[in-house]
Motif scaffolding. Sequence first.
Motif, PDB file in Angstrom:
ATOM      1  N   ILE A  62      61.879  32.088  28.422  1.00 18.20           N
ATOM      2  CA  ILE A  62      60.778  32.787  29.223  1.00 18.20           C
ATOM      3  C   ILE A  62      61.384  34.026  30.123  1.00 18.20           C
ATOM      4  CG2 ILE A  62      58.517  32.545  30.967  1.00 18.20           C
ATOM      5  CD1 ILE A  62      58.509  30.765  28.459  1.00 18.20           C
ATOM      6  N   ASN A  63      61.160  35.126  29.741  1.00 22.65           N
ATOM      7  CA  ASN A  63      61.698  36.474  30.320  1.00 22.65           C
ATOM      8  C   ASN A  63      60.986  36.682  31.694  1.00 22.65           C
ATOM      9  OD1 ASN A  63      63.300  36.713  28.125  1.00 22.65           O
ATOM     10  ND2 ASN A  63      62.039  38.205  27.087  1.00 22.65           N
ATOM     11  N   SER A  64      59.656  36.459  31.774  1.00 23.05           N
ATOM     12  CA  SER A  64      58.864  36.394  32.925  1.00 23.05           C
ATOM     13  C   SER A  64      57.827  35.854  32.733  1.00 23.05           C
ATOM     14  CB  SER A  64      58.913  38.130  33.128  1.00 23.05           C
ATOM     15  OG  SER A  64      58.182  38.738  32.250  1.00 23.05           O
ATOM     16  N   PHE A  65      57.064  35.561  33.943  1.00 26.75           N
ATOM     17  CA  PHE A  65      55.593  34.772  33.890  1.00 26.75           C
ATOM     18  C   PHE A  65      54.938  35.335  35.337  1.00 26.75           C
ATOM     19  CE2 PHE A  65      57.787  31.393  35.715  1.00 26.75           C
ATOM     20  CZ  PHE A  65      56.799  30.827  36.579  1.00 26.75           C
ATOM     21  N   SER A  66      53.436  35.353  34.933  1.00 23.92           N
ATOM     22  CA  SER A  66      52.758  35.536  36.244  1.00 23.92           C
ATOM     23  C   SER A  66      51.716  34.337  36.284  1.00 23.92           C
ATOM     24  CB  SER A  66      52.473  36.732  36.355  1.00 23.92           C
ATOM     25  OG  SER A  66      51.568  37.193  35.708  1.00 23.92           O
ATOM     26  N   ILE A  67      51.145  34.075  37.311  1.00 21.26           N
ATOM     27  CA  ILE A  67      49.875  33.181  37.597  1.00 21.26           C
ATOM     28  C   ILE A  67      48.957  34.053  38.549  1.00 21.26           C
ATOM     29  CG2 ILE A  67      51.199  31.789  39.221  1.00 21.26           C
ATOM     30  CD1 ILE A  67      49.053  29.652  38.302  1.00 21.26           C
ATOM     31  N   ASN A  68      47.766  34.686  38.203  1.00 19.68           N
ATOM     32  CA  ASN A  68      47.270  35.617  38.859  1.00 19.68           C
ATOM     33  C   ASN A  68      48.016  36.564  39.581  1.00 19.68           C
ATOM     34  OD1 ASN A  68      44.819  33.901  37.722  1.00 19.68           O
ATOM     35  ND2 ASN A  68      44.804  32.618  39.464  1.00 19.68           N
TER      36      ASN A  68
ATOM     37  N   ASN B  40      35.691  23.853  37.858  1.00 18.91           N
ATOM     38  CA  ASN B  40      35.889  25.386  36.830  1.00 18.91           C
ATOM     39  C   ASN B  40      36.854  26.380  37.546  1.00 18.91           C
ATOM     40  OD1 ASN B  40      34.159  24.534  34.807  1.00 18.91           O
ATOM     41  ND2 ASN B  40      32.418  25.037  36.261  1.00 18.91           N
ATOM     42  N   LEU B  41      37.699  25.942  38.549  1.00 15.90           N
ATOM     43  CA  LEU B  41      38.689  26.661  38.922  1.00 15.90           C
ATOM     44  C   LEU B  41      39.621  26.977  37.977  1.00 15.90           C
ATOM     45  CD1 LEU B  41      39.900  28.045  41.628  1.00 15.90           C
ATOM     46  CD2 LEU B  41      41.009  25.934  42.251  1.00 15.90           C
ATOM     47  N   LYS B  42      39.981  28.257  37.694  1.00 16.00           N
ATOM     48  CA  LYS B  42      40.930  28.711  36.596  1.00 16.00           C
ATOM     49  C   LYS B  42      42.037  29.619  37.158  1.00 16.00           C
ATOM     50  CE  LYS B  42      37.660  28.187  33.042  1.00 16.00           C
ATOM     51  NZ  LYS B  42      37.823  26.758  32.774  1.00 16.00           N
ATOM     52  N   ALA B  43      43.049  29.629  36.281  1.00 12.83           N
ATOM     53  CA  ALA B  43      44.073  30.763  36.650  1.00 12.83           C
ATOM     54  C   ALA B  43      44.456  31.471  35.369  1.00 12.83           C
ATOM     55  CB  ALA B  43      45.312  29.941  37.008  1.00 12.83           C
ATOM     56  N   VAL B  44      44.794  32.577  35.510  1.00 10.67           N
ATOM     57  CA  VAL B  44      45.297  33.584  34.513  1.00 10.67           C
ATOM     58  C   VAL B  44      47.028  33.376  34.301  1.00 10.67           C
ATOM     59  CG1 VAL B  44      45.315  35.694  33.276  1.00 10.67           C
ATOM     60  CG2 VAL B  44      43.197  34.739  34.254  1.00 10.67           C
ATOM     61  N   ILE B  45      47.470  33.022  33.050  1.00 10.74           N
ATOM     62  CA  ILE B  45      48.886  33.056  33.193  1.00 10.74           C
ATOM     63  C   ILE B  45      49.160  33.868  32.187  1.00 10.74           C
ATOM     64  CG2 ILE B  45      51.141  31.277  32.502  1.00 10.74           C
ATOM     65  CD1 ILE B  45      49.067  30.293  34.617  1.00 10.74           C
TER      66      ILE B  45
ATOM     67  N   SER C 167      38.163  32.378  39.464  1.00  8.59           N
ATOM     68  CA  SER C 167      39.204  33.135  39.186  1.00  8.59           C
ATOM     69  C   SER C 167      40.202  33.004  40.472  1.00  8.59           C
ATOM     70  CB  SER C 167      39.307  34.280  38.295  1.00  8.59           C
ATOM     71  OG  SER C 167      40.392  34.869  38.606  1.00  8.59           O
ATOM     72  N   LEU C 168      41.085  32.893  40.569  1.00  8.68           N
ATOM     73  CA  LEU C 168      42.196  32.821  41.869  1.00  8.68           C
ATOM     74  C   LEU C 168      42.280  34.094  42.095  1.00  8.68           C
ATOM     75  CD1 LEU C 168      44.766  30.190  41.152  1.00  8.68           C
ATOM     76  CD2 LEU C 168      42.554  30.101  42.337  1.00  8.68           C
ATOM     77  N   SER C 169      42.205  35.201  41.090  1.00  7.58           N
ATOM     78  CA  SER C 169      42.402  36.485  41.847  1.00  7.58           C
ATOM     79  C   SER C 169      41.072  37.235  42.223  1.00  7.58           C
ATOM     80  CB  SER C 169      42.941  37.255  40.233  1.00  7.58           C
ATOM     81  OG  SER C 169      41.768  37.126  39.337  1.00  7.58           O
ATOM     82  N   ALA C 170      40.128  36.491  42.202  1.00 11.16           N
ATOM     83  CA  ALA C 170      38.872  37.040  42.607  1.00 11.16           C
ATOM     84  C   ALA C 170      38.141  36.119  43.720  1.00 11.16           C
ATOM     85  CB  ALA C 170      37.863  37.300  41.777  1.00 11.16           C
ATOM     86  N   CYS C 171      38.987  35.579  44.675  1.00  6.76           N
ATOM     87  CA  CYS C 171      38.260  34.765  45.537  1.00  6.76           C
ATOM     88  C   CYS C 171      37.342  35.511  46.346  1.00  6.76           C
ATOM     89  CB  CYS C 171      39.433  34.355  46.627  1.00  6.76           C
ATOM     90  SG  CYS C 171      40.954  33.320  45.892  1.00  6.76           S
ATOM     91  N   GLN C 172      36.121  34.538  46.669  1.00  6.47           N
ATOM     92  CA  GLN C 172      35.043  35.167  47.260  1.00  6.47           C
ATOM     93  C   GLN C 172      35.486  35.708  48.748  1.00  6.47           C
ATOM     94  OE1 GLN C 172      32.530  31.773  47.359  1.00  6.47           O
ATOM     95  NE2 GLN C 172      31.895  31.985  45.354  1.00  6.47           N
ATOM     96  N   ALA C 173      34.858  36.656  49.266  1.00  5.97           N
ATOM     97  CA  ALA C 173      35.228  37.063  50.368  1.00  5.97           C
ATOM     98  C   ALA C 173      34.830  36.185  51.688  1.00  5.97           C
ATOM     99  CB  ALA C 173      34.206  38.299  50.842  1.00  5.97           C
ATOM    100  N   GLY C 174      35.597  36.026  52.477  1.00  3.55           N
ATOM    101  CA  GLY C 174      35.680  35.008  53.613  1.00  3.55           C
ATOM    102  C   GLY C 174      35.777  33.674  53.242  1.00  3.55           C
TER     103      GLY C 174
END
Length: 163
Positions: free
Chosen positions: A30-36, A65-70, A5-12
């Motif tokens: 679309i009133n609003s949106f976010s990606i990670n 398997n790189l993913k994003a949460v929309i 998950s992009l929101s949890a990139c590995q340290a370093g």
Amino acid sequence: MGAVSLSACQAGQEIVSAPVEGYNHTSANINSFSINGAGGPNIGPYEGGGKQVCCSVLPMKWSPNLKAVIEWETDPNASSKNNLPPLGTDEFRAAYKKYASHYVQHRETVEIPRYAEKVCSLKVHFLPCDQVRVSTTCFTPSHPNYPDTAYFQMKEPAVCPSH
């Protein structure tokens, strides 16, 4: 290796920032949106592009398997907003509260397509039937090598299939 998950990139891990741009291929607003967690602008029906906001992050190197949460909010009846009472009145506030109760919240995890060394932006495409896709291309939709031109040809079905 499991899903990344992009929101949890590995340290370093080296990361790169990427502006966020949205394209709405539907009749809903679309009133609003976010990606990670990186927000995107309000996008009217069948609009998009030209409005980038900063920034989401991607690992410098793509991995499987790189993913994003929309997450996004839609207004399925955007045209009826014109029928609200005058702004700033008690009648407006009451009517808007009822109107906004019809907004729909969405959340989907999608794969980030393979990218090479350079990421110019994260393009989020909102498709008919509450589908969403992400692109990392440096091309604009008017360029002949833009990979997602088919999205601009999609038609909304009268009834969406159940998931």
